[in-house]
Enzyme design. Structure first.
Site, PDB file in Angstrom:
ATOM      1  CD  GLU B  63      40.721  30.366  42.658  1.00 39.86           C
ATOM      2  OE1 GLU B  63      40.120  31.302  42.084  1.00 39.86           O
ATOM      3  OE2 GLU B  63      41.915  30.084  42.403  1.00 39.86           O
ATOM      4  CG  HIS B 132      51.557  31.991  47.340  1.00 38.86           C
ATOM      5  ND1 HIS B 132      51.221  33.202  46.786  1.00 38.86           N
ATOM      6  CD2 HIS B 132      51.542  31.097  46.308  1.00 38.86           C
ATOM      7  CE1 HIS B 132      51.025  33.049  45.477  1.00 38.86           C
ATOM      8  NE2 HIS B 132      51.209  31.787  45.171  1.00 38.86           N
TER       9      HIS B 132
END
Lengths: 378, 327
Positions: B63, B132
């Site tokens: 990321e 999540h």
């Protein structure tokens, strides 16, 4: 338990510590790169190294006199920086860490602009989008972050078709500087992953100055750091970073290979930070005088001067280089002392490229508040 | 005549990204698994086939690397649109977002723009495993140099993603993943609002309900129930979290005198807290009750079997409405 550091073979070196021209076996593939160097190039290398050493000491003095918040000296690393900077072509982009003062100067950045950052009057210092600054990007103070920016930039060069045509005169490349401490940052590994994945036109230039502030390189890595590059699939070499010719030759060849489409390369320049990490540091707490003295014997300027003298350079080169460095320092000192704090509304400018209500509101508020504090309004 | 199409937010985002890619060749999509797979939520489905692997890139799984290289690409004149696969995966990129991306324009004295969009599917209601289902928008709203938005409808998603890509500033684009699949009308012809404007989603007179993203549908549901009990609730959709368009919020607060701010995110130092403080400062004399917050709890986002208790629902909102009206 002891730390084991696998010894590298002899690094790429042309000039021995005493200045004699004695290429190591590893230097042979890069020998031809020296052919195009004239006496004028040699003089320029020498003058640049002498200039930045003087600049470094002047800037350190300015900090000691309370004129700057901080200064990171580059003394000892002049060979690695001057050689690699001259290896870059005008169309190349350069992403420094924060100690590459002479690289910026060679690319056209006014050294006072570098000190403006250290004096606390700006967060940037120069405009990398202005051609006069030679595509020398801003310093990055978070270690290793700039390696990803460089890789992204090189991806852009690739996507634009600005590299890889095979024409070394026009194809673009990117070089990024970082240090031994930075190699432990995840961003450096991620940059190597992306560079390898895209085969970017890019050179990773690692200056291993042996110390990350107080922590020796043996704590960062048990293998020579150039093997890091190799581990990601990049052709990687270790050079004697205190040999300006080695730095020039290898960087020049690697940049040209990268620019014509052969992919990214990695250089580990072995050097030594003779001074403190920054003016806030005290290296006497973690390094020995013996170690410093030993590296002093391998000084890049002394070495190159001996080489030039043996080649018959005239004495006037050495005296005029010293004079010019002195003039540079006087000029830098005078103009640094003249740097004033910016007007406060500039704090709210350019936080965003486009209109932002909070910037306007807070700037207006501070303007009114400051005005209310003046004599007339008490 | 406007062309109105009924589609889910996921398709609206896909259409918006396609339009942005077609409009400007400098627009690039970058992310994990966004190519042949179309992303784990299929938002980029078909785009790599249409625009090629250079314009729609499957990146290495890193990321910080995605955002860091996007910064370099933006320096080169590109307009990267990064997809972070899930809300809880954005933190490895935190330095590159808050210390690098957010500050480049300022450090460059305005000579460099950073037109980078970071798309983040966020929020709960999907019964997923840890990391999540989070709502990390406050971290980014706290950072100068970033813009933060979140659409609540397919129409807003279609237009706001295009406007975010056109912005010359970095935009954190939070997509309420629980709203990806319900359908809504999308006006393909014209956008009615700017990227940073808030919107009155339902008019009312007794109490103001403020929220963003998936919470807007919960507020509308609460307003419907309240109407059945004779309470007229106005719902304001923030759309933009940084900057916040306070005009419609203040107008509504002054009209109703009672305000409930709802969010999925934890309450401490949250966007809802900021709004409550600002309304108290600027609409103090119009308020009949303190601005009440309805939020996720200040715990880690819980195991999925408990998310129904963690996430504010219409009942929790109505409980706050009752308390506000009781003053």
């Amino acid at each position: 338990m002891t730390l084991h550091t696998e010894q590298a073979p002899e690094p790429v070196r042309f000039l021995s510590a005493d200045g004699t021209f004695a290429p190591t076996p590893a230097a042979e593939p890069f020998l031809a790169r020296l052919d195009s160097l004239t006496d004028a190039h040699h003089e320029r290398f020498y003058r640049d190294m002498v200039s930045v050493r003087a600049f470094d000491r002047e800037a350190t003095n300015l900090q000691r006199q309370g004129e700057m918040a901080l200064f990171p000296p580059s003394e000892g690393q002049e060979g690695a920086q001057v050689g690699s900077a001259h290896a870059a072509r005008p169309q190349d982009h350069i992403f420094p860490s924060y100690r590459e003062h002479v690289v910026g100067m060679i690319r056209g950045v006014d050294p006072v602009n570098i000190l403006s950052l250290m004096r606390g009057v700006t967060l940037g210092g120069w405009d990398p989008t202005d051609p006069k600054n030679g595509n020398f990007h801003l310093y990055t103070l978070v270690l290793g972050s700039q390696t990803l920016h460089a890789t992204g930039y090189a991806m852009g060069q690739l996507f634009d078709g600005a590299s890889g045509t095979g024409n070394v005169e026009t194809d673009e490349a990117t070089i990024v500087y970082f240090g031994d401490g930075s190699t432990s940052e995840g961003d450096v590994s991620e940059a190597l992953v992306f560079a390898a994945s895209h085969q970017t036109p890019q050179v990773f230039f690692l200056q291993n100055n042996q110390w990350a502030i107080s922590v020796p390189v043996s704590v960062q890595s048990r293998t020579p750091l150039y093997l890091r590059g190799a581990g990601f699939g990049l052709p990687s070499v270790q050079i004697d970073g205190n040999d300006v010719l080695a730095s020039y030759a290898v960087t020049s060849q690697f940049l040209d290979e990268a620019r014509v489409g052969q992919g990214p390369r990695f250089i580990e320049a072995m050097t030594y930070r003779m001074g403190a990490h920054t003016t806030s540091d005290d290296p006497t707490k973690y390094r020995t005088n013996e170690e410093r003295a030993e590296w002093g014997q391998r000084d890049p300027i002394v070495r190159f001067e001996a080489y030039l003298r043996a080649r018959g350079a005239s004495e006037s080169l050495f005296t005029s280089a010293a004079e010019d460095a002195k003039d540079l320092c006087a000029d830098v000192r005078a103009r640094t002392l003249a740097l004033e704090a910016p007007d406060f509304p500039t704090m709210f400018e350019h936080v965003y490229s486009e209109e932002h209500p909070r910037m306007r509101e807070q700037s207006d508020w501070l303007t009114r508040y400051e005005a209310s504090m003046t004599e007339d309004n008490r | 005549m406007s062309e109105i199409v009924n589609m889910p937010m996921a398709k609206a985002l896909n259409a918006g990204l396609r339009a942005a890619l077609a409009a400007d060749e400098k627009v690039l999509l970058m992310g994990e698994d966004i190519g042949p797979l179309g992303g784990v939520f299929r938002i980029t489905e078909g785009l790599q086939a249409e625009f090629g692997p250079r314009r729609v890139q499957d990146t290495p799984l890193a990321e910080s690397g995605i955002v860091g290289t996007a910064i370099g690409l933006a320096m080169r004149g590109y307009r990267p649109v990064c997809e972070i696969q899930f809300d809880g995966f954005i933190y490895p990129a935190f330095d590159q977002i808050v210390s690098q991306l957010a500050k480049q324009t300022n450090r460059h004295g305005g000579t460099l723009s950073m037109p980078v969009v970071i798309r983040v599917p966020y929020g709960g209601h999907i019964g997923a495993v840890e990391h999540h289902q989070e709502s990390p928008e406050a971290y980014f709203a706290h950072t100068a140099g970033l813009r933060v938005v979140s659409p609540s409808t397919p129409n807003d998603a279609y237009w706001m993603i295009q406007e975010a890509i056109q912005s010359n500033d970095p935009v954190l684009f939070f997509e309420p993943k629980s709203r990806y699949w319900p359908k809504g009308e999308v006006n393909l012809t014209e956008s009615q609002l700017g990227l940073h404007q808030s919107r009155v989603a339902r008019e009312g007179t007794d109490v103001t309900l403020i929220g963003h993203g998936a919470m807007v549908s919960t507020l509308l549901q609460a307003a419907e129930v309240a109407a059945g009990e004779g309470i007229s609730a106005e719902v304001v959709d923030l759309r933009s979290i940084s900057p916040i368009d306070y005009g419609p919020l203040l107008d509504s607060a002054r009209k109703t005198g009672r305000v409930v701010v709802a969010q999925e995110a934890p309450e401490n130092a949250s966007v809802g807290s900021e709004i409550a403080a600002t309304l108290a400062e600027k609409a103090f004399y119009s308020l009949e009750a303190p601005v009440l917050r309805v939020s996720g709890f200040d715990t880690p986002f819980p195991a999925a079997k408990l998310e129904g208790l963690y996430l504010p629902d219409a009942d929790r909102v109505l409980d706050a409405v009752d308390r506000a009206l009781a003053y």
